[in-house]
Design an enzyme around this catalytic site. Structure first.
Site, mmCIF file in Angstrom:
data_model
loop_
_atom_site.group_PDB
_atom_site.id
_atom_site.type_symbol
_atom_site.label_atom_id
_atom_site.label_comp_id
_atom_site.label_asym_id
_atom_site.label_seq_id
_atom_site.Cartn_x
_atom_site.Cartn_y
_atom_site.Cartn_z
ATOM 1 N N TYR A 37 4.741 4.979 11.517
ATOM 2 C CA TYR A 37 5.009 3.429 11.551
ATOM 3 C C TYR A 37 5.685 2.767 10.389
ATOM 4 O O TYR A 37 5.994 1.577 10.404
ATOM 5 C CB TYR A 37 3.715 2.695 11.990
ATOM 6 C CG TYR A 37 2.547 2.788 10.549
ATOM 7 C CD1 TYR A 37 2.785 2.041 9.518
ATOM 8 C CD2 TYR A 37 1.328 4.034 10.863
ATOM 9 C CE1 TYR A 37 1.701 2.332 8.681
ATOM 10 C CE2 TYR A 37 0.635 3.823 9.975
ATOM 11 C CZ TYR A 37 0.642 3.110 8.730
ATOM 12 O OH TYR A 37 -0.428 3.514 7.882
ATOM 13 N N HIS A 54 -3.200 4.658 5.213
ATOM 14 C CA HIS A 54 -4.408 3.512 5.376
ATOM 15 C C HIS A 54 -5.626 4.456 4.680
ATOM 16 O O HIS A 54 -6.329 3.712 3.811
ATOM 17 C CB HIS A 54 -4.559 3.240 6.626
ATOM 18 C CG HIS A 54 -5.894 2.414 6.858
ATOM 19 N ND1 HIS A 54 -6.061 1.199 6.417
ATOM 20 C CD2 HIS A 54 -6.840 2.757 7.532
ATOM 21 C CE1 HIS A 54 -7.244 0.715 6.838
ATOM 22 N NE2 HIS A 54 -7.781 1.769 7.389
ATOM 23 N N ARG A 66 0.768 -0.995 0.018
ATOM 24 C CA ARG A 66 0.044 -0.033 0.145
ATOM 25 C C ARG A 66 0.942 1.114 -0.045
ATOM 26 O O ARG A 66 1.552 1.552 0.938
ATOM 27 C CB ARG A 66 -0.864 -0.093 1.169
ATOM 28 C CG ARG A 66 -2.080 0.958 1.361
ATOM 29 C CD ARG A 66 -2.541 1.205 2.670
ATOM 30 N NE ARG A 66 -1.614 1.947 3.698
ATOM 31 C CZ ARG A 66 -1.406 1.509 4.981
ATOM 32 N NH1 ARG A 66 -2.015 0.352 5.354
ATOM 33 N NH2 ARG A 66 -0.655 2.168 5.811
#
Length: 362
Positions: free
Chosen positions: A270, A261, A257
Site C-alpha cells: 500500500y 504496521h 512510520r
C-alpha cells in the site's frame, strides 16, 4: 476566542530536515541544550530497543511488535514534557516511550509476548496499560485528568493516539468532555500517515488533524513530529497550559512510520519505496544529531557513548526475553484482573474454557 484555538497554518519547527536551525514561530522557545542532549541519548537508546524488539519478534520471543522507528522524536518528546507525577496513556505502538519513562523493558514487552494483560503496575509508574483498541484510552485519560483535578493534584495527563484513532467516536467524545470539564489533559496525535494500510487522505478531509479540536473548544497545534526540538517545545507548553488550569490541548505531530504496521503486515502492498525514502531523509535522530553537533553540544565521544549505552541496554533486553519463565501463565489466568467483578459474559467464557480443558484431560 476562535483565534486562540486554531493551530498554526504550518507545523511548528525549529530544525530543518538537514539539521540546520530555522526561525520558529513567534512566542516559541527552544528547550535548553542539556534537555536536548538528554533527549538525544534517549532517542539512540529507544531506536536500538525498537530494533531489538523487532529482532526478538522474528525469533519467536514476541508474538507481535508494532515498531515506532521514525517516530522517536514523538515518543521521547512526549515523555520528557511530563513530570514524574503526571500520567501517560499510551497505545500499543508506544513501547519506546514507556522505556524512556523508566519502565523495565521486559515488563513493557510482557503484553506483546502474550503474557499478562499488563506487565507493570500502572499506579506505581503512572502509565496506563498499552491500549490496543483505537482511542478508548483517550476517554480513560480524561477520566484520570478529572480525578486528579478533583483530588487537588496538579498532575497532567497525556494521551497518545494515532491518526487512525482520530476517526473513532471515543476520541471525539473525549475531546468534548475534556473541554466541558476543563480537564488537564493533552491529546497527542502521532500522525504517521497510515491507519494500518489506510492513508490519511482516506481518513479525513480536514486540512490537518489538529483542526479537529477547534469544534470542541480545545486549543490545538500542529508540529513537525520529526523535529525533537519543536515537539518538546510545543508539548511542554501544552502540559504547562493544562497544569495552570488552562484546560485541554490537542497537538498533532506530523511524522512517519518507517516500518510496517507490525511484523504481520506487508507495507509494500500500500505504499511506494520512494515515499519511504523521502521520509528517511527527514529521520528525527539524524536531524537532532546534526543540529546538536552544529551547536557544539555533541561530539564524536558523546555519540559513541550513547550508542555503547544503547548496545548494553539491548543486551539486557535480549537476556531478559531469552530467559525461560519460571512458570508459564495458565489458560485460566486469562480471565483474572479483567474486571474487579467478572461480568456474566466473562464468567460464561471462563466456564466454557474450563469445561473444554477438563474434556481434554479426560
Amino acid at each position: 476566542m476562535v483565534d486562540g484555538l486554531l493551530p498554526s497554518a504550518v507545523p511548528v519547527r525549529f530544525v530543518a530536515e538537514d539539521g540546520t536551525a530555522v526561525e520558529p514561530p513567534a512566542g516559541r522557545t527552544a528547550p535548553a541544550d542539556g534537555e536536548l542532549l538528554d533527549a538525544y541519548r534517549r532517542m539512540v537508546l529507544g531506536r536500538r530497543f525498537d530494533r531489538q524488539a523487532t529482532a526478538l519478534t522474528r525469533q519467536g520471543r514476541l508474538a507481535v511488535y508494532p515498531s515506532s522507528r521514525g517516530q522517536e522524536a514523538c515518543q521521547i518528546g512526549g515523555v520528557l514534557a511530563l513530570r514524574d507525577g503526571d500520567w501517560l496513556f499510551p497505545t500499543y505502538r508506544d513501547s519506546v516511550a514507556l522505556v524512556a519513562r523508566g519502565l523495565d523493558p521486559a515488563e513493557v514487552l510482557t503484553l506483546l509476548q502474550g503474557g499478562w494483560h499488563c506487565g507493570y503496575d500502572p499506579a506505581a509508574v503512572r502509565v496506563a496499560p498499552q491500549c490496543t483498541p483505537l482511542a478508548t484510552q483517550t476517554l480513560h485519560a480524561v477520566g484520570m485528568a478529572e480525578a486528579l483535578r478533583r483530588k487537588g493534584e496538579d498532575g497532567v495527563v497525556m494521551a497518545f493516539v494515532g491518526d487512525g484513532g482520530t476517526s473513532e467516536g471515543d476520541f471525539h467524545e473525549a475531546l468534548n468532555y475534556a473541554a466541558v470539564r476543563n480537564a488537564p489533559v493533552v491529546f497527542f496525535v502521532q500522525n504517521n500517515r497510515y491507519a494500518i494500510s489506510v492513508p490519511l487522505a482516506k481518513q479525513t478531509a480536514a486540512p490537518a488533524l489538529a483542526y479537529k479540536g477547534v469544534g470542541y473548544g480545545v486549543r490545538s497545534e500542529q508540529v513537525d513530529g520529526n523535529d525533537l526540538v519543536a515537539v518538546l517545545s510545543v508539548l511542554a507548553s501544552a502540559v504547562e497550559y493544562a497544569r495552570s488550569g488552562g484546560g485541554p490541548s490537542l497537538v498533532e505531530a506530523h511524522t512517519y512510520r518507517m516500518d510496517a504496521h507490525t511484523n504481520a503486515d506487508d507495507a509494500t502492498r500500500y505504499r511506494e519505496d520512494g515515499e519511504v525514502e523521502r521520509w528517511e531523509a527527514a529521520d528525527p535522530l539524524a536531524r537532532l544529531e546534526t543540529y546538536l553537533r552544529g551547536r557544539g553540544v555533541l561530539d564524536d565521544a558523546e555519540v559513541a557513548a550513547a550508542h555503547e549505552a544503547a548496545e548494553t541496554f539491548a543486551a539486557g533486553v535480549r537476556d531478559a526475553l531469552n530467559a525461560e519463565p519460571e512458570s508459564a501463565p495458565g489458560p485460566m489466568e486469562l480471565f483474572e484482573h479483567v474486571f474487579a467483578e467478572p461480568t456474566p459474559q466473562l464468567r460464561e467464557q471462563r466456564d466454557l474454557l474450563a469445561s473444554e480443558l477438563a474434556a481434554e484431560e479426560d
